[in-house]
Design an enzyme around this catalytic site. Sequence first.
Site, PDB file in Angstrom:
ATOM      1  N   GLU A  75      50.166  -6.789   2.792  1.00  0.00           N
ATOM      2  CA  GLU A  75      49.826  -7.236   4.135  1.00  0.00           C
ATOM      3  C   GLU A  75      49.944  -6.082   5.128  1.00  0.00           C
ATOM      4  O   GLU A  75      50.970  -5.386   5.158  1.00  0.00           O
ATOM      5  CB  GLU A  75      50.775  -8.346   4.597  1.00  0.00           C
ATOM      6  N   CYS A  76      48.898  -5.860   5.903  1.00  0.00           N
ATOM      7  CA  CYS A  76      48.899  -4.903   7.007  1.00  0.00           C
ATOM      8  C   CYS A  76      49.299  -3.498   6.539  1.00  0.00           C
ATOM      9  O   CYS A  76      48.477  -2.776   5.982  1.00  0.00           O
ATOM     10  CB  CYS A  76      49.786  -5.390   8.143  1.00  0.00           C
TER      11      CYS A  76
END
Length: 421
Positions: free
Chosen positions: A306-307
């Site tokens: 994520e990210c």
Amino acid sequence: MKLVGVTAPTTGSGKTTVTLALLHGLGRALPVKIGPDYIDPMLHTEISGIRAVNMDRWLQGRAYRKAICRQGEVADYAVLEGVMGLYDSGSPINASTDFYFRALGVKYLLVVDVSRVAESAYYISRGFMGKRCLGVIINNYRSQKHLEMVERPFREHSIRIWGEIPYSESLKIPERHLGLYTPSEISRLHEIAREASRYIDFSFTDLLEDSRCTGVESRPAGGGRKVYVAMDEAFSFYYASSLDFLSTLGTVAYFSPLRNEAPDDASMVYIGGGYPELHYAELSRADRTRRCLRDLSEAGVPIMAECGGLMYLEDHAWDGKTKYGLVGIFGGEVTFSNRLTLAYTELLCTRDNFLFRKGERVRGHEFHYSSVSDAGEKVFRNLIGKGIDGSDGLVKGNTIASYSHIDLSRYGRRLARAIGH
């Protein structure tokens, strides 16, 4: 367990400093952060000694109440730090601090930053002082005369003042592009909490009420599987509820990409957000970790990123001067942007993958200054939010990477299915 909230008319008023002061002064206190925040809970945890939890109905659905209920046996108090100003939401649904305080019956302290006002502070604040407001904490007054000017109308209108914190450089928590510094970077964090607590009258606790929530069933521990989570100065943005859920799938172990560590016998790997952009050189030199992650991906071991994790799994990063090689599971480039992307997200799954099925909707949030250029196929279309290019969720085999952060506990059945639990 008694509940107390901390809110303010506007963001930047000093909620976090006051929250840290309360956690220091109250002893056994559970920190609760309203909204999709990672850094504030890390600071809370450092001071409290009890792991902070997030409360966010957009991300967690109806289970948001469980954030407090699961911790009722380990704390005498819960301190809930609000998001932005009391009535601000930033969500397609009402996810304001006021909503949560009403839903849980939380009495709250209003932090009033008076650095640029005097008597006007009362008139600015009175719209934020509802029936559950215990009173105010005056923050950032400049002199005794200034304080007297600020306090006069509060006292005339019988508003209780529970704290008076002077302006002081020593009480400032340093910030950078994604927010406050993390605890490992702030050597004086405990000193800040201790000093700020000296200015607060803690007898407000006599007015608090017990939590309305009832007990929540405990989750069984996982079996023999190993779930590896990247954790170091580059990757540290995780929800406590996500990590708690992973522990039901198997033994949670941590590895550091910065220190060139490699997961051993992994059943799943989870790489969250953080500050990889501050450590490109070290990450690019960590050949053992990069090679291991590529091998696990090719072997079909589920990997979620994520990210910051998405950035790390791309081919390379460019900082305007130097090209840094990254893991290379995906073939794109990461660059730094001067434009902040900050929003709740809703994703529509457009193609079956190891975690979600076509037609399912996923709720999350995104918060970054980076930009990813990757022509690879994505399995999500952004109904809300920006994603990579209006779409999100790069997939290769059983590896999925997105800009959206999600609360894993909300999608637990899918995760359990993905690793054969």
